[in-house]
Design an enzyme around this catalytic site. Structure first.
Site, PDB file in Angstrom:
ATOM      1  N   GLY A  44      -4.982   5.066   5.165  1.00 37.41           N
ATOM      2  CA  GLY A  44      -4.467   5.621   3.899  1.00 37.41           C
ATOM      3  C   GLY A  44      -3.085   6.299   4.004  1.00 37.41           C
ATOM      4  N   THR A  45      -2.479   6.374   4.740  1.00 39.28           N
ATOM      5  CA  THR A  45      -1.318   7.061   4.862  1.00 39.28           C
ATOM      6  C   THR A  45      -0.353   6.794   3.695  1.00 39.28           C
ATOM      7  OG1 THR A  45       0.132   5.849   6.284  1.00 39.28           O
ATOM      8  CG2 THR A  45      -1.162   7.640   7.278  1.00 39.28           C
ATOM      9  N   ASN A  46      -0.240   5.463   3.233  1.00 42.06           N
ATOM     10  CA  ASN A  46       0.411   5.089   2.224  1.00 42.06           C
ATOM     11  C   ASN A  46      -0.155   5.888   0.967  1.00 42.06           C
ATOM     12  OD1 ASN A  46       2.959   3.360   2.720  1.00 42.06           O
ATOM     13  ND2 ASN A  46       1.527   2.317   3.895  1.00 42.06           N
ATOM     14  N   ARG A  82     -16.748  -5.269   1.624  1.00 35.68           N
ATOM     15  CA  ARG A  82     -15.740  -6.600   1.562  1.00 35.68           C
ATOM     16  C   ARG A  82     -17.086  -7.794   1.735  1.00 35.68           C
ATOM     17  NH1 ARG A  82     -14.956  -4.274   6.583  1.00 35.68           N
ATOM     18  NH2 ARG A  82     -14.771  -6.007   8.382  1.00 35.68           N
ATOM     19  N   LEU A 135      -8.019 -11.016  -2.587  1.00 37.82           N
ATOM     20  CA  LEU A 135      -8.327 -10.828  -3.706  1.00 37.82           C
ATOM     21  C   LEU A 135      -8.612 -12.397  -4.263  1.00 37.82           C
ATOM     22  CD1 LEU A 135      -6.383  -7.724  -5.148  1.00 37.82           C
ATOM     23  CD2 LEU A 135      -8.927  -7.969  -4.494  1.00 37.82           C
ATOM     24  N   ASN A 163       1.364  -4.835  -4.110  1.00 34.89           N
ATOM     25  CA  ASN A 163       1.126  -4.559  -2.372  1.00 34.89           C
ATOM     26  C   ASN A 163       2.128  -4.321  -1.651  1.00 34.89           C
ATOM     27  OD1 ASN A 163      -0.478  -5.188  -0.142  1.00 34.89           O
ATOM     28  ND2 ASN A 163       0.845  -7.010   0.200  1.00 34.89           N
ATOM     29  N   HIS A 215       3.847  -4.655   2.042  1.00 36.75           N
ATOM     30  CA  HIS A 215       3.488  -5.469   3.280  1.00 36.75           C
ATOM     31  C   HIS A 215       4.441  -5.114   4.342  1.00 36.75           C
ATOM     32  CE1 HIS A 215       2.291  -9.168   5.285  1.00 36.75           C
ATOM     33  NE2 HIS A 215       3.768  -9.179   5.535  1.00 36.75           N
TER      34      HIS A 215
HETATM   35  C1  GAR Z   1       0.777  -0.418   6.286  1.00 34.92           C
HETATM   36  O1  GAR Z   1       1.848  -0.597   7.264  1.00 34.92           O
HETATM   37  C2  GAR Z   1       0.786  -1.628   5.092  1.00 34.92           C
HETATM   38  O2  GAR Z   1       1.873  -2.379   5.169  1.00 34.92           O
HETATM   39  C3  GAR Z   1      -0.118  -2.530   6.126  1.00 34.92           C
HETATM   40  O3  GAR Z   1      -1.156  -1.894   6.352  1.00 34.92           O
HETATM   41  C4  GAR Z   1      -0.811  -0.582   6.678  1.00 34.92           C
HETATM   42  C5  GAR Z   1      -1.726   0.452   6.176  1.00 34.92           C
HETATM   43  O4  GAR Z   1      -1.388   1.907   6.519  1.00 34.92           O
HETATM   44  N1  GAR Z   1      -0.666  -3.710   4.880  1.00 34.92           N
HETATM   45  C6  GAR Z   1      -0.846  -5.114   5.282  1.00 34.92           C
HETATM   46  O5  GAR Z   1      -0.650  -5.383   6.629  1.00 34.92           O
HETATM   47  C7  GAR Z   1      -1.380  -5.894   4.440  1.00 34.92           C
HETATM   48  N2  GAR Z   1      -1.094  -7.475   4.683  1.00 34.92           N
HETATM   49  P1  GAR Z   1      -1.890   2.881   5.943  1.00 34.92           P
HETATM   50  O6  GAR Z   1      -3.339   2.579   5.844  1.00 34.92           O
HETATM   51  O7  GAR Z   1      -1.586   4.064   6.740  1.00 34.92           O
HETATM   52  O8  GAR Z   1      -1.417   3.069   4.433  1.00 34.92           O
END
Ligand code: GAR
Length: 187
Positions: free
Chosen positions: A12-14, A59, A87, A101, A103
């Site tokens: 969840g850093t994003n 999930r 989804l 999203n 990516h």
């Molecule tokens: C991120 O790099 C995101 O782009 C990727 O998972 C990571 C989550 O990091 N998402 C995917 O691969 C989706 N297809 P986070 O949990 O630290 O935000």
């Protein structure tokens, strides 16, 4: 005030970056009103730390219908921030134009089923790509196929590994995600 629901599966850093951007005023007139996880993950803890309503929906095949029950009608934007379940198309149709999203690659390259997290970075290294990056795009029923909102690239170096790419991509994500949300809201 716009209401954002964030879906997470991992660290969840994003999500944290979005919360920080709202707190700092980089994203204005918006709040994260709900965080939903499809598994136990640190993203949920981040929501709890910020006293944001958070729900774990394990999930599985009923995930999308359960999602519909908890996401309220007054939701302006659904953000997938490291969310790994697919989804259902009914859900995507229902919220068409309101789900985005992030990516970890330069779509349309390295997208689709199985292309998530480190799989993407390994594939980029194996393909000897000269560039990688991150993409924020609309979510449709086709996996990673919706219109691109923002994308940013960087040069892949000879000594890059999937791990170093993951770190570089994360930094690009932290840069473009708040900008893409602002763009979505017309800020
Ligand atoms: C991120 O790099 C995101 O782009 C990727 O998972 C990571 C989550 O990091 N998402 C995917 O691969 C989706 N297809 P986070 O949990 O630290 O935000």
């Amino acid at each position: 005030m716009k209401n954002i629901t964030v879906l997470v599966s991992g660290s969840g850093t994003n999500l944290q970056r979005i919360l920080d951007s709202i707190e700092s005023g980089e994203i204005q007139n918006a709040q994260v009103s709900l965080v939903i996880a499809d598994r136990e993950c640190y993203g949920l803890e981040r929501a709890k730390n910020h006293h944001i309503k958070n729900i774990l929906i394990p999930r599985g095949k009923n995930f999308s219908s359960q999602l519909n029950e908890v996401i309220s009608e007054n939701t302006d934007l659904i953000v997938l921030a490291g969310f790994l379940s697919i989804l259902k198309s009914e859900f995507c149709e229902n919220w068409k134009g309101k789900i985005i999203n992030i990516h970890p690659a330069l779509l349309p390259k390295f997208g689709g089923k199985g292309m998530w997290g480190m799989n993407v970075h390994r594939a980029v290294i194996e393909a000897k790509e000269k560039e990688s990056g991150a993409t924020v795009h609309f979510v449709t029923s086709g996996i990673d196929e919706g219109d691109i909102i923002l994308q940013k690239s960087f040069d892949v170096m000879e000594n890059d590994t999937p791990e170093t790419l993951a770190e570089k991509v994360h930094h690009i994500e932290y840069e473009i995600f708040p900008k893409a949300i602002n763009k979505f809201f017309g800020n």
